[in-house]
Design an enzyme around this catalytic site. Sequence first.
Site: not given
Ligand code: NDP
Length: 445
Positions: A125, A165
């Site tokens: 990671k 991510d």
């Molecule tokens: P994105 O950046 O596309 O989206 C993240 C989302 O979560 C946004 O809506 C963001 O809001 C919100 N967010 C981030 N930090 C916070 C916080 N501290 N409090 C509240 N909301 C928050 O990321 P992903 O969708 O790719 O990833 C989301 C999760 O899924 C993570 O935990 C990641 O590790 C996990 N994941 C992702 C994978 C992938 O293929 N992308 C695979 C497996 C797991 P804002 O826009 O306001 O920042």
Amino acid sequence: MTYVERVLEDLIRRNPGETEFHQAATEILMTLEPVINAHPEYEKSALLERLCEPERTILFRVPWVDDQGKVHVNKGYRVQFNSAIGPYKGGLRFHPSVNLSVIKFLGLEQILKNSLTGLPIGGGKGGSDFDPKGKSDREIMAFCQSFMTELFRHIGADTDVPAGDIGVGAREIGYLFGQYKRICNEHVGVLTGRGISYGGSLVRKEATGYGLVYITEEAMRLRGDSFQDKITLISGSGNVAIYACEKAQSLGAKVVAMYDSDGYIHDPNGIQLEVIKQIKEVERRRIKEYANRVAGATYHEGCKGIWTIPCDVALPCATQNEIDGESAEILVKNGVKYVAEGANMPSTLQAINTFLQAKQVVYLPAKAANAGGVATSALEMAQSSGRLFWEAEKVDSKLQKIMVNIYHNIDEAAKKYGFEGNYVMGANIAGFEKIANSMMAHGIV
Ligand code: NDP
């Protein structure tokens, strides 16, 4: 004190202040006791100590220049955690909250998750404390180019294959790949989540969210249940959340709330996903906008309140520790039946215990439930090395099979050790067994 307890105590002492890493290690190690007891040779070869210490940790400086000519310096990380079953594989996160502890918790989880996919990928990671929010495209490009100017020497299509991510989507992967190709003069599968026109895989973008829904659907099917008419909460509105929503809705779920890091929207008539996609994917604006555009929807400042909305299904898809003990209790009291994690470690240890104790709840932990993303990344790697391009149906049907298999593997592992229905035990044990076998076969390395 047992072997597991000693390893954990030592890990906490030797990695001071790394609270997220301690949390993930505690959750994992405490469930491995039955397997460890059955294999005294693991202790003799310090298997757990080796599992919890990354093979390599790379920390670097990322200098870049903003549109006003000001120079900034961010921290860059790549933790190459475990390569026992394949090249290191795991995403890059760009978010101000990123530090070594966050990257190590994600890396440790990733080892077991990647093992659960059944595909030959090790765990790693990386990321940076860079905040992409509010930056121009040129600034994002400048940052990504600087980041890759150091990272390129540590990665490779058969060594370490990063992906996206939080904060790293198609745009960032494009800039990172462009810089890698320019420096190395190689067009290879060194990053996944690439654009379709330059080596990406169909369905990769949707894979984590779709996979989350597929595994939940299998858990439902075996209980004579389905997504039809299920009131569903999805936290986040990024890549995972949007495609979890799309697939859940296509199976008849009524998704009534989503959020970003400022607050949540509640739409009792069912979220209109095309409006969310327009706001988040196209305009890159705040989710608050949704309430201005859709009649009957309301916006609420702050995220935590989302979990007070009564629901059948909760799909946390934003970030770590977004469901604490209190929110978990409210969800259970309101009758939630399925909690499946799209985000990594979205539930605190207290929340996990609350879900496990509530007999009505099927709780599917992240390393099983969100493995569809990395599994499809491995399918992208297979297409890259074979110089092939598979149609969407082929990738989607492989993804679906992988998720169904993961469900059955974790279910069987939990049963085998006498913890039927405890998928935290099942996922950790099933993931660990394959890693342990491989590490034992490689000797003390
Ligand atoms: P994105 O950046 O596309 O989206 C993240 C989302 O979560 C946004 O809506 C963001 O809001 C919100 N967010 C981030 N930090 C916070 C916080 N501290 N409090 C509240 N909301 C928050 O990321 P992903 O969708 O790719 O990833 C989301 C999760 O899924 C993570 O935990 C990641 O590790 C996990 N994941 C992702 C994978 C992938 O293929 N992308 C695979 C497996 C797991 P804002 O826009 O306001 O920042």
